[in-house]
Design a protein around this motif. Sequence first.
Motif, PDB file in Angstrom:
ATOM      1  N   TYR A   1       0.843  -1.186   0.000  1.00  0.00           N
ATOM      2  CA  TYR A   1       0.000   0.000   0.000  1.00  0.00           C
ATOM      3  C   TYR A   1       0.881   1.239   0.000  1.00  0.00           C
ATOM      4  N   SER A   2       0.356   2.306  -0.537  1.00  0.00           N
ATOM      5  CA  SER A   2       1.123   3.545  -0.613  1.00  0.00           C
ATOM      6  C   SER A   2       0.719   4.579   0.434  1.00  0.00           C
ATOM      7  N   HIS A   3      -0.418   4.356   1.109  1.00  0.00           N
ATOM      8  CA  HIS A   3      -0.897   5.353   2.068  1.00  0.00           C
ATOM      9  C   HIS A   3      -1.444   4.711   3.341  1.00  0.00           C
ATOM     10  N   GLU A   4      -1.176   5.392   4.439  1.00  0.00           N
ATOM     11  CA  GLU A   4      -1.825   5.085   5.705  1.00  0.00           C
ATOM     12  C   GLU A   4      -2.760   6.259   5.987  1.00  0.00           C
ATOM     13  N   ILE A   5      -4.033   5.966   6.165  1.00  0.00           N
ATOM     14  CA  ILE A   5      -5.045   7.004   6.378  1.00  0.00           C
ATOM     15  C   ILE A   5      -5.621   6.820   7.776  1.00  0.00           C
ATOM     16  N   ASN A   6      -5.527   7.855   8.603  1.00  0.00           N
ATOM     17  CA  ASN A   6      -6.070   7.827   9.963  1.00  0.00           C
ATOM     18  C   ASN A   6      -7.316   8.690   9.999  1.00  0.00           C
ATOM     19  N   ILE A   7      -8.408   8.131  10.483  1.00  0.00           N
ATOM     20  CA  ILE A   7      -9.685   8.853  10.515  1.00  0.00           C
ATOM     21  C   ILE A   7     -10.269   8.773  11.921  1.00  0.00           C
ATOM     22  N   ASP A   8     -10.660   9.930  12.434  1.00  0.00           N
ATOM     23  CA  ASP A   8     -11.399  10.020  13.699  1.00  0.00           C
ATOM     24  C   ASP A   8     -12.634  10.850  13.381  1.00  0.00           C
ATOM     25  N   LEU A   9     -13.784  10.220  13.313  1.00  0.00           N
ATOM     26  CA  LEU A   9     -15.007  10.898  12.897  1.00  0.00           C
ATOM     27  C   LEU A   9     -15.451  11.908  13.966  1.00  0.00           C
ATOM     28  N   GLU A  10     -15.620  13.145  13.549  1.00  0.00           N
ATOM     29  CA  GLU A  10     -16.022  14.217  14.448  1.00  0.00           C
ATOM     30  C   GLU A  10     -17.520  14.125  14.744  1.00  0.00           C
ATOM     31  N   ASN A  11     -17.880  14.336  16.009  1.00  0.00           N
ATOM     32  CA  ASN A  11     -19.285  14.298  16.449  1.00  0.00           C
ATOM     33  C   ASN A  11     -19.984  13.008  16.021  1.00  0.00           C
ATOM     34  N   TYR A  12     -19.271  11.912  16.120  1.00  0.00           N
ATOM     35  CA  TYR A  12     -19.799  10.646  15.635  1.00  0.00           C
ATOM     36  C   TYR A  12     -21.075  10.229  16.360  1.00  0.00           C
ATOM     37  N   TYR A  13     -21.042  10.179  17.666  1.00  0.00           N
ATOM     38  CA  TYR A  13     -22.200   9.668  18.415  1.00  0.00           C
ATOM     39  C   TYR A  13     -23.446  10.535  18.246  1.00  0.00           C
ATOM     40  N   PRO A  14     -23.339  11.851  18.315  1.00  0.00           N
ATOM     41  CA  PRO A  14     -24.548  12.658  18.077  1.00  0.00           C
ATOM     42  C   PRO A  14     -25.080  12.548  16.646  1.00  0.00           C
ATOM     43  N   SER A  15     -24.238  12.100  15.716  1.00  0.00           N
ATOM     44  CA  SER A  15     -24.679  12.018  14.321  1.00  0.00           C
ATOM     45  C   SER A  15     -25.286  10.666  13.954  1.00  0.00           C
ATOM     46  N   ILE A  16     -25.250   9.710  14.870  1.00  0.00           N
ATOM     47  CA  ILE A  16     -25.827   8.391  14.579  1.00  0.00           C
ATOM     48  C   ILE A  16     -27.339   8.521  14.450  1.00  0.00           C
ATOM     49  N   TYR A  17     -27.866   7.946  13.406  1.00  0.00           N
ATOM     50  CA  TYR A  17     -29.307   7.953  13.186  1.00  0.00           C
ATOM     51  C   TYR A  17     -29.877   6.706  13.853  1.00  0.00           C
ATOM     52  N   PRO A  18     -30.577   6.857  14.985  1.00  0.00           N
ATOM     53  CA  PRO A  18     -31.027   5.704  15.761  1.00  0.00           C
ATOM     54  C   PRO A  18     -31.872   4.692  14.988  1.00  0.00           C
ATOM     55  N   LEU A  19     -32.618   5.144  13.998  1.00  0.00           N
ATOM     56  CA  LEU A  19     -33.463   4.229  13.240  1.00  0.00           C
ATOM     57  C   LEU A  19     -32.637   3.173  12.497  1.00  0.00           C
ATOM     58  N   ILE A  20     -31.436   3.535  12.054  1.00  0.00           N
ATOM     59  CA  ILE A  20     -30.550   2.566  11.392  1.00  0.00           C
ATOM     60  C   ILE A  20     -30.181   1.457  12.371  1.00  0.00           C
ATOM     61  N   VAL A  21     -29.835   1.846  13.587  1.00  0.00           N
ATOM     62  CA  VAL A  21     -29.465   0.875  14.618  1.00  0.00           C
ATOM     63  C   VAL A  21     -30.662  -0.001  14.962  1.00  0.00           C
ATOM     64  N   TYR A  22     -31.805   0.630  15.146  1.00  0.00           N
ATOM     65  CA  TYR A  22     -33.034  -0.075  15.496  1.00  0.00           C
ATOM     66  C   TYR A  22     -33.360  -1.143  14.455  1.00  0.00           C
ATOM     67  N   LYS A  23     -33.368  -0.745  13.189  1.00  0.00           N
ATOM     68  CA  LYS A  23     -33.699  -1.697  12.121  1.00  0.00           C
ATOM     69  C   LYS A  23     -32.661  -2.805  12.008  1.00  0.00           C
ATOM     70  N   PHE A  24     -31.393  -2.464  12.185  1.00  0.00           N
ATOM     71  CA  PHE A  24     -30.337  -3.469  12.096  1.00  0.00           C
ATOM     72  C   PHE A  24     -30.523  -4.535  13.172  1.00  0.00           C
ATOM     73  N   ILE A  25     -30.722  -4.109  14.413  1.00  0.00           N
ATOM     74  CA  ILE A  25     -30.883  -5.067  15.512  1.00  0.00           C
ATOM     75  C   ILE A  25     -32.106  -5.942  15.287  1.00  0.00           C
ATOM     76  N   LEU A  26     -33.205  -5.327  14.862  1.00  0.00           N
ATOM     77  CA  LEU A  26     -34.414  -6.127  14.608  1.00  0.00           C
ATOM     78  C   LEU A  26     -34.191  -7.123  13.472  1.00  0.00           C
ATOM     79  N   ASP A  27     -33.478  -6.717  12.440  1.00  0.00           N
ATOM     80  CA  ASP A  27     -33.181  -7.644  11.342  1.00  0.00           C
ATOM     81  C   ASP A  27     -32.374  -8.845  11.832  1.00  0.00           C
TER      82      ASP A  27
END
Length: 183
Positions: free
Chosen positions: A55-81
């Motif tokens: 590989y030619s690159h190492e990419i470091n990512i720390d998502l800003e405001n990650y937890y407040p940006s989570i859309y709960p419906l995605i989590v809800y549907k995933f768990i139910l599935d």
Amino acid sequence: KIQLTEFGRIFPKNFYGNIPSEEPDFMFEPWQKKYNEYSKAISKRYARYIETKEYSHEINIDLENYYPSIYPLIVYKFILDVLSSKYKGEDYECLKIMILKLLYLEVTNKELNSYYCLKENKSYNLELKYTQGVPQGLPQAYLFGNICMMKVAKIYEDLFESEAFFYVDDSVIYSNLDGRNLI
């Protein structure tokens, strides 16, 4: 030791943060142990990356405001599935309520308006507030964060054609693309 259910085993091997524990004394694997494993995996992969030039690159990512940006419906549907085949009838309805109660928390602190969604309860003439996203710091928040990161990991994989390591919203990606033209 306890045996994890299919839900407890859903997280990929390259996920290190807040993984359900097989030890009855812990809800999640101890973070110090898992962060150490994450760091070692990255270091080992970095050494191989330098040696083989795979590989030619190492990419470091720390998502800003990650937890407040989570859309709960995605989590809800995933768990139910994931759990829909295991629960039926009243048990399934109870499961849905439990998940909603873990995802949406009622708050009354008026100073936190930027983090919470306003909703009126007309029957009691009260102003109720519910969390927006997932409130970081609660045990279930990190589990829910991992669920969303599985979707993000798939996007990273498709974009970067890479090898990646995840500690919830922190990621290290090894790729031949630097990402500047992709994101």
